[in-house]
Design a protein around this motif. Sequence first.
Motif, PDB file in Angstrom:
ATOM      1  N   GLY A   1      39.835  27.604  42.802  1.00 55.97           N
ATOM      2  CA  GLY A   1      41.238  27.642  43.201  1.00 55.97           C
ATOM      3  C   GLY A   1      42.080  28.727  42.557  1.00 55.97           C
ATOM      4  N   ARG A   2      41.518  29.557  41.709  1.00 49.91           N
ATOM      5  CA  ARG A   2      42.288  30.627  41.094  1.00 49.91           C
ATOM      6  C   ARG A   2      42.544  31.746  42.113  1.00 49.91           C
ATOM      7  N   VAL A   3      43.716  32.362  42.001  1.00 52.98           N
ATOM      8  CA  VAL A   3      44.137  33.383  42.957  1.00 52.98           C
ATOM      9  C   VAL A   3      44.136  34.740  42.260  1.00 52.98           C
ATOM     10  N   PHE A   4      43.444  35.708  42.870  1.00 58.19           N
ATOM     11  CA  PHE A   4      43.409  37.081  42.377  1.00 58.19           C
ATOM     12  C   PHE A   4      43.851  38.006  43.503  1.00 58.19           C
ATOM     13  N   VAL A   5      44.203  39.230  43.111  1.00 58.55           N
ATOM     14  CA  VAL A   5      44.615  40.259  44.070  1.00 58.55           C
ATOM     15  C   VAL A   5      43.921  41.566  43.710  1.00 58.55           C
ATOM     16  N   LEU A   6      43.305  42.191  44.713  1.00 54.50           N
ATOM     17  CA  LEU A   6      42.707  43.518  44.559  1.00 54.50           C
ATOM     18  C   LEU A   6      43.666  44.553  45.146  1.00 54.50           C
ATOM     19  N   THR A   7      43.912  45.621  44.410  1.00 55.55           N
ATOM     20  CA  THR A   7      44.842  46.660  44.862  1.00 55.55           C
ATOM     21  C   THR A   7      44.215  48.039  44.665  1.00 55.55           C
ATOM     22  N   GLY A   8      44.657  48.966  45.496  1.00 53.63           N
ATOM     23  CA  GLY A   8      44.242  50.366  45.389  1.00 53.63           C
ATOM     24  C   GLY A   8      45.420  51.279  45.682  1.00 53.63           C
ATOM     25  N   SER A   9      45.499  52.387  44.974  1.00 54.24           N
ATOM     26  CA  SER A   9      46.614  53.318  45.135  1.00 54.24           C
ATOM     27  C   SER A   9      46.130  54.632  45.736  1.00 54.24           C
ATOM     28  N   VAL A  10      47.083  55.536  45.942  1.00 54.82           N
ATOM     29  CA  VAL A  10      46.786  56.782  46.662  1.00 54.82           C
ATOM     30  C   VAL A  10      45.924  57.713  45.833  1.00 54.82           C
ATOM     31  N   ASN A  11      46.217  57.851  44.546  1.00 60.71           N
ATOM     32  CA  ASN A  11      45.549  58.869  43.716  1.00 60.71           C
ATOM     33  C   ASN A  11      44.634  58.292  42.649  1.00 60.71           C
ATOM     34  N   ASP A  12      44.544  56.977  42.503  1.00 61.36           N
ATOM     35  CA  ASP A  12      43.680  56.378  41.485  1.00 61.36           C
ATOM     36  C   ASP A  12      42.283  56.152  42.042  1.00 61.36           C
ATOM     37  N   ARG A  13      41.282  56.419  41.200  1.00 57.94           N
ATOM     38  CA  ARG A  13      39.888  56.219  41.612  1.00 57.94           C
ATOM     39  C   ARG A  13      39.398  54.821  41.292  1.00 57.94           C
ATOM     40  N   ASN A  14      40.288  53.952  40.864  1.00 59.52           N
ATOM     41  CA  ASN A  14      39.900  52.598  40.484  1.00 59.52           C
ATOM     42  C   ASN A  14      40.535  51.585  41.426  1.00 59.52           C
ATOM     43  N   VAL A  15      39.811  50.513  41.670  1.00 61.58           N
ATOM     44  CA  VAL A  15      40.344  49.330  42.349  1.00 61.58           C
ATOM     45  C   VAL A  15      40.627  48.295  41.269  1.00 61.58           C
ATOM     46  N   SER A  16      41.882  47.870  41.181  1.00 65.75           N
ATOM     47  CA  SER A  16      42.314  46.981  40.095  1.00 65.75           C
ATOM     48  C   SER A  16      42.299  45.532  40.571  1.00 65.75           C
ATOM     49  N   LEU A  17      41.875  44.660  39.666  1.00 65.16           N
ATOM     50  CA  LEU A  17      41.861  43.216  39.917  1.00 65.16           C
ATOM     51  C   LEU A  17      42.929  42.573  39.050  1.00 65.16           C
ATOM     52  N   TRP A  18      43.860  41.815  39.676  1.00 67.51           N
ATOM     53  CA  TRP A  18      44.977  41.197  38.987  1.00 67.51           C
ATOM     54  C   TRP A  18      44.898  39.682  39.151  1.00 67.51           C
ATOM     55  N   SER A  19      45.399  38.981  38.155  1.00 61.42           N
ATOM     56  CA  SER A  19      45.504  37.538  38.229  1.00 61.42           C
ATOM     57  C   SER A  19      46.926  37.176  38.640  1.00 61.42           C
ATOM     58  N   ALA A  20      47.055  36.410  39.734  1.00 57.90           N
ATOM     59  CA  ALA A  20      48.385  36.031  40.220  1.00 57.90           C
ATOM     60  C   ALA A  20      48.966  34.851  39.443  1.00 57.90           C
ATOM     61  N   GLU A  21      48.195  34.279  38.559  1.00 55.74           N
ATOM     62  CA  GLU A  21      48.656  33.145  37.772  1.00 55.74           C
ATOM     63  C   GLU A  21      48.873  33.568  36.325  1.00 55.74           C
ATOM     64  N   GLY A  22      49.743  32.837  35.629  1.00 56.23           N
ATOM     65  CA  GLY A  22      50.009  33.148  34.235  1.00 56.23           C
ATOM     66  C   GLY A  22      50.993  34.288  34.083  1.00 56.23           C
ATOM     67  N   ASP A  23      51.142  34.718  32.822  1.00 58.41           N
ATOM     68  CA  ASP A  23      52.102  35.773  32.495  1.00 58.41           C
ATOM     69  C   ASP A  23      51.442  37.117  32.216  1.00 58.41           C
ATOM     70  N   GLU A  24      50.167  37.239  32.489  1.00 64.87           N
ATOM     71  CA  GLU A  24      49.471  38.495  32.204  1.00 64.87           C
ATOM     72  C   GLU A  24      49.939  39.572  33.174  1.00 64.87           C
TER      73      GLU A  24
END
Length: 649
Positions: free
Chosen positions: A205-228
């Motif tokens: 049941g944990r919710v994560f979000v994958l994001t990608g930007s225009v100039n970054d070579r990395n795909v970032s994984l974020w936690s939608a829960e908590g204060d991180e």
Amino acid sequence: MSTSCARQYSRDGKYFAFINGQGKLVVYEVETSNVSQIYTPNLHLNVPCTCFAWVEIGAQGSSKKKKKRSSDAGAGERQTCMIFGTSKGKVALYGLASTNIEKNFIGAGHSGPITAICVEGECLYTAGTDGKVIEWSLKDCEQRKVHNLGVEKLSCLAVIEQGSTVLSGSKQLKLWDLENGKSIKTLVGHTSNTVLARKIVSQDGRVFVLTGSVNDRNVSLWSAEGDERTAVGLFTLDDAPEYLSTRVVGGKLHLVAVSRSGVAHYFIKSLDKININKPIKANYTYEVALDTAGSGSKAVDRLPIFTASVDFSANQEQILIGYGSDLSLKFEQIAIDKELKHNVIIREQAKGLLHKDKTEKDLKSKTPSVDKSIAEFLNPVNASKKSLKTVEIPMEARLENLALTADGDSKSKSSQKNMVHLLVQGLHSKDAEILRSVFSKNDPELIQRTAERVPAQYVSILLSELSSLMQKKTVHVATAVCWLKALIHSHASQLMALGSENLLSNFGTCLGIIEYRVEHANSLSKLSGRLGLLVSQIDRTERLAKNPDQLANAQVLIHQEEDDSDVDSVIGKDQGSSEDEYDGIMEDDVLEEEEDDDDEEDNALAGSFVRVRNGAAKQGDGSMLKLKVDEDSSGDDDEDDDEEMDVSD
């Protein structure tokens, strides 16, 4: 908005659609790799599609009777449709079966282009460049709520929880509470605009979000829960991501990311073992190379992978990829070889592209055949006539044509009009060739007259082109400065009307370049002067070294003696009388060194002077001292002779 956001598979995986660079919607059948349909929006109304999303809604009936008749047989039928977002901020429902716009959503919509669309249940969420997130009803096709999230231009959107929490992306990633309209937290990590956002829900049941930007070579994984507020994981690619496909199986995240270079990266990682301190590398990479076995070429071209998915593969041991270009795509299921990490797939070029290239090549290689024996070349005299008879121009007409001279004013006016038309055409179409031909003219008068005729709406565009021109070599900078001077002189009032902020933003680049180039002007001028002096001295030294006679003549001081009798009179008066006084100083010429070695002492005293004051002779540099010494020496010789005579007696 990046075109990577406008690539999606249908919910059943039968179709793949994308929006090309011309704003057209292209739909492919995945199974056959054929184009199902191409929808061209009202481009003449300047309303192209910017983004879309797949939905499934109930079948649309034309009357209530038809609905009642088909209620029993087709109660479970649902129709595959697409929802468009346009550049005018409106939303429309497109039917795949009818190949037309079926409904336009009711509501004010966005005041700018729509950049992202998300479907969550029976609600539709859109984000636009006006900084708003609007909630729409899919059932009623009307606008419900408007959430103003600020002034930033939103570029991506992900619905975390329907009706309460969304993640918006622009230059920053922010998690919003829609009920209160406040920001929950800001996620920090990307250095440019975020264009990709995909929600992931784990088995617990944990919710994560994958994001990608225009100039970054990395795909970032974020936690939608908590204060991180920082990313919990990074997936490394070879270039910026353009498409993401995810699936969670057995607590492991299966991620396929297609990069801008056309390479598919396949990641398999447990969500519990992801660590931010160690970027994750791909377990498998896939590339498609063009088969050049029959062509004899040693160079191998790459067929870029346009899309890749793990959601619609036949089984977990396969991956679905689509390679080619937006003109011709081919879909294929590729088996995953666990022992081979880097997979290069060799395929032939698509037929559509191959046929087009072959046709262009044939057209370029064909040249018309002309029989010169029967061909006749027309001149301006007989070009308008239909008959191909030979026309001879009389000698009188030829002489008159040679005597005619074009009017300078009319020629200059025509050239000015041509320059203005070319400049406006180049600025409007952003054609580099036309602009290069215009900016190649370095005539100040022509530039001044052309700048006076530039329309007011093209002044700001011309400033941006001049700013880019000033960043090139010195030749282009000189032309750009001349254009800038003429533009300011002709359109000063219009530039001042823009305001201080707009004026500074338009001239900021030009002023920075000018200050940078003029910064060392004083020191360079001083250095130039010193180098000029050194070069002149070096040239003079070399010239004198080649001609030593010139050097000897240049260093000799020539003095003309007045009369030798004056010296004799001074010596005589010095011995016999002391009444006359001589207050001047006499200078002798430099004696030439023609004596023998015995006369070195006399020659040393040749440049001395004799100063006579109050009848007494004083020692100086001159010939008088030499005469005085000779007389003394003669007196001593006489005394010696007398002594010798006495001894002999």
